[in-house]
Design a protein around this motif. Structure first.
Motif, mmCIF file in Angstrom:
data_model
loop_
_atom_site.group_PDB
_atom_site.id
_atom_site.type_symbol
_atom_site.label_atom_id
_atom_site.label_comp_id
_atom_site.label_asym_id
_atom_site.label_seq_id
_atom_site.Cartn_x
_atom_site.Cartn_y
_atom_site.Cartn_z
ATOM 1 N N MET A 1 0.843 -1.190 0.000
ATOM 2 C CA MET A 1 0.000 0.000 0.000
ATOM 3 C C MET A 1 0.883 1.247 0.000
ATOM 4 S SD MET A 1 -2.890 0.934 2.765
ATOM 5 C CE MET A 1 -4.266 1.851 2.234
ATOM 6 N N LYS A 2 0.528 2.212 -0.837
ATOM 7 C CA LYS A 2 1.307 3.440 -0.932
ATOM 8 C C LYS A 2 1.066 4.334 0.271
ATOM 9 C CE LYS A 2 1.920 3.762 -5.865
ATOM 10 N NZ LYS A 2 1.857 4.610 -7.038
ATOM 11 N N GLN A 3 2.131 4.978 0.677
ATOM 12 C CA GLN A 3 2.093 5.902 1.809
ATOM 13 C C GLN A 3 1.619 7.277 1.327
ATOM 14 O OE1 GLN A 3 6.047 6.705 3.251
ATOM 15 N NE2 GLN A 3 5.337 6.911 5.338
ATOM 16 N N LYS A 4 0.822 7.977 2.109
ATOM 17 C CA LYS A 4 0.359 9.326 1.769
ATOM 18 C C LYS A 4 1.247 10.330 2.480
ATOM 19 C CE LYS A 4 -3.520 8.307 -0.428
ATOM 20 N NZ LYS A 4 -3.888 8.721 -1.744
ATOM 21 N N ARG A 5 1.561 11.407 1.789
ATOM 22 C CA ARG A 5 2.370 12.473 2.371
ATOM 23 C C ARG A 5 1.793 13.799 1.893
ATOM 24 N NH1 ARG A 5 8.623 11.937 2.325
ATOM 25 N NH2 ARG A 5 8.496 11.927 4.573
ATOM 26 N N GLU A 6 1.622 14.740 2.798
ATOM 27 C CA GLU A 6 1.112 16.056 2.436
ATOM 28 C C GLU A 6 2.284 17.013 2.290
ATOM 29 O OE1 GLU A 6 -1.875 19.277 4.398
ATOM 30 O OE2 GLU A 6 -2.547 17.191 4.309
ATOM 31 N N LEU A 7 2.353 17.672 1.124
ATOM 32 C CA LEU A 7 3.435 18.595 0.817
ATOM 33 C C LEU A 7 2.846 19.941 0.412
ATOM 34 C CD1 LEU A 7 5.544 16.101 -1.316
ATOM 35 C CD2 LEU A 7 6.100 16.892 0.986
ATOM 36 N N THR A 8 3.674 20.969 0.430
ATOM 37 C CA THR A 8 3.253 22.316 0.065
ATOM 38 C C THR A 8 3.395 22.515 -1.439
ATOM 39 O OG1 THR A 8 4.072 23.089 2.198
ATOM 40 C CG2 THR A 8 3.679 24.767 0.526
ATOM 41 N N ALA A 9 2.421 23.184 -2.039
ATOM 42 C CA ALA A 9 2.501 23.564 -3.449
ATOM 43 C C ALA A 9 2.306 25.078 -3.540
ATOM 44 C CB ALA A 9 1.435 22.848 -4.268
ATOM 45 N N ILE A 10 3.283 25.757 -4.099
ATOM 46 C CA ILE A 10 3.191 27.195 -4.342
ATOM 47 C C ILE A 10 3.051 27.363 -5.855
ATOM 48 C CG2 ILE A 10 4.392 29.411 -4.196
ATOM 49 C CD1 ILE A 10 5.864 28.239 -1.728
ATOM 50 N N ILE A 11 1.994 28.040 -6.257
ATOM 51 C CA ILE A 11 1.736 28.232 -7.685
ATOM 52 C C ILE A 11 1.648 29.724 -7.952
ATOM 53 C CG2 ILE A 11 0.164 27.762 -9.604
ATOM 54 C CD1 ILE A 11 -0.747 25.255 -8.029
ATOM 55 N N GLU A 12 2.407 30.178 -8.952
ATOM 56 C CA GLU A 12 2.369 31.590 -9.298
ATOM 57 C C GLU A 12 2.374 31.775 -10.804
ATOM 58 O OE1 GLU A 12 5.830 33.847 -8.077
ATOM 59 O OE2 GLU A 12 7.068 32.068 -8.182
ATOM 60 N N ARG A 13 1.768 32.861 -11.219
ATOM 61 C CA ARG A 13 1.725 33.172 -12.656
ATOM 62 C C ARG A 13 3.117 33.578 -13.103
ATOM 63 N NH1 ARG A 13 -1.377 34.124 -16.810
ATOM 64 N NH2 ARG A 13 -3.399 34.080 -15.813
ATOM 65 N N GLU A 14 3.489 33.079 -14.269
ATOM 66 C CA GLU A 14 4.743 33.474 -14.892
ATOM 67 C C GLU A 14 4.497 33.581 -16.388
ATOM 68 O OE1 GLU A 14 8.932 31.365 -15.416
ATOM 69 O OE2 GLU A 14 8.602 32.031 -13.343
ATOM 70 N N GLY A 15 4.486 34.787 -16.892
ATOM 71 C CA GLY A 15 4.190 35.000 -18.307
ATOM 72 C C GLY A 15 2.774 34.572 -18.634
ATOM 73 N N ASP A 16 2.632 33.702 -19.632
ATOM 74 C CA ASP A 16 1.312 33.225 -20.058
ATOM 75 C C ASP A 16 0.862 31.970 -19.319
ATOM 76 O OD1 ASP A 16 1.141 35.272 -21.887
ATOM 77 O OD2 ASP A 16 1.931 34.087 -23.554
ATOM 78 N N GLY A 17 1.669 31.474 -18.383
ATOM 79 C CA GLY A 17 1.321 30.239 -17.690
ATOM 80 C C GLY A 17 1.551 30.339 -16.201
ATOM 81 N N TYR A 18 1.718 29.184 -15.586
ATOM 82 C CA TYR A 18 1.900 29.101 -14.137
ATOM 83 C C TYR A 18 3.062 28.169 -13.810
ATOM 84 C CZ TYR A 18 -2.639 31.312 -13.857
ATOM 85 O OH TYR A 18 -3.669 32.203 -13.980
ATOM 86 N N VAL A 19 3.788 28.528 -12.775
ATOM 87 C CA VAL A 19 4.886 27.713 -12.265
ATOM 88 C C VAL A 19 4.461 27.191 -10.905
ATOM 89 C CG1 VAL A 19 7.274 27.743 -11.467
ATOM 90 C CG2 VAL A 19 6.636 29.002 -13.514
ATOM 91 N N SER A 20 4.706 25.913 -10.661
ATOM 92 C CA SER A 20 4.371 25.309 -9.374
ATOM 93 C C SER A 20 5.653 24.803 -8.718
ATOM 94 C CB SER A 20 3.363 24.171 -9.552
ATOM 95 O OG SER A 20 3.805 23.267 -10.553
ATOM 96 N N LEU A 21 5.727 24.959 -7.407
ATOM 97 C CA LEU A 21 6.926 24.588 -6.664
ATOM 98 C C LEU A 21 6.544 23.895 -5.367
ATOM 99 C CD1 LEU A 21 10.034 24.857 -5.978
ATOM 100 C CD2 LEU A 21 9.399 26.987 -4.831
ATOM 101 N N LEU A 45 6.449 15.149 -8.508
ATOM 102 C CA LEU A 45 6.755 14.658 -7.155
ATOM 103 C C LEU A 45 6.656 13.135 -7.086
ATOM 104 C CD1 LEU A 45 4.910 17.408 -5.119
ATOM 105 C CD2 LEU A 45 7.377 16.927 -5.043
ATOM 106 N N GLU A 46 5.618 12.575 -7.696
ATOM 107 C CA GLU A 46 5.481 11.119 -7.704
ATOM 108 C C GLU A 46 6.661 10.469 -8.420
ATOM 109 O OE1 GLU A 46 0.611 10.793 -7.444
ATOM 110 O OE2 GLU A 46 1.565 10.710 -9.409
ATOM 111 N N LEU A 47 7.075 11.055 -9.528
ATOM 112 C CA LEU A 47 8.228 10.538 -10.261
ATOM 113 C C LEU A 47 9.501 10.646 -9.426
ATOM 114 C CD1 LEU A 47 9.287 9.343 -12.894
ATOM 115 C CD2 LEU A 47 9.595 11.676 -13.740
ATOM 116 N N PHE A 48 9.659 11.763 -8.721
ATOM 117 C CA PHE A 48 10.821 11.926 -7.849
ATOM 118 C C PHE A 48 10.873 10.810 -6.811
ATOM 119 C CE2 PHE A 48 12.495 13.474 -3.790
ATOM 120 C CZ PHE A 48 13.819 13.690 -4.152
ATOM 121 N N PHE A 49 9.750 10.565 -6.135
ATOM 122 C CA PHE A 49 9.725 9.535 -5.093
ATOM 123 C C PHE A 49 9.919 8.136 -5.673
ATOM 124 C CE2 PHE A 49 7.862 12.842 -2.368
ATOM 125 C CZ PHE A 49 8.583 12.619 -1.221
#
Length: 74
Positions: A1-21, A45-49
């Motif tokens: 069974m996969k473990q759940k983890r809560e992480l922070t996502a910061i999303i901001e507009r950059e030009g015509d799109g959005y960047v998430s961190l 994030l899933e790929l990183f883990f």
């Protein structure tokens, strides 16, 4: 069974799109909409883990991340 983890996502507009961190792991992504930037960050994030060693996760992980605003005089 996969473990759940809560992480922070910061999303901001950059030009015509959005960047998430995710500041806990310094993993970023982007998208044309907020929803796409969020989904792409989750995928990154899933790929990183899936691919990072346990040692690499420990090295990159910042346990305490605070998001706040500050007021300055300009």
């Amino acid at each position: 069974m996969k473990q759940k983890r809560e992480l922070t996502a910061i999303i901001e507009r950059e030009g015509d799109g959005y960047v998430s961190l995710c500041p806990e792991l310094d993993v970023a992504s982007q998208g044309e909409t907020i929803e796409e930037a969020r989904a792409n960050l989750i995928e990154a994030l899933e790929l990183f883990f899936e691919t990072a060693s346990e040692q690499k996760v420990k090295e990159k992980f910042h346990n305490e991340v605070l998001v706040t605003q500050v007021q300055i005089a300009i």
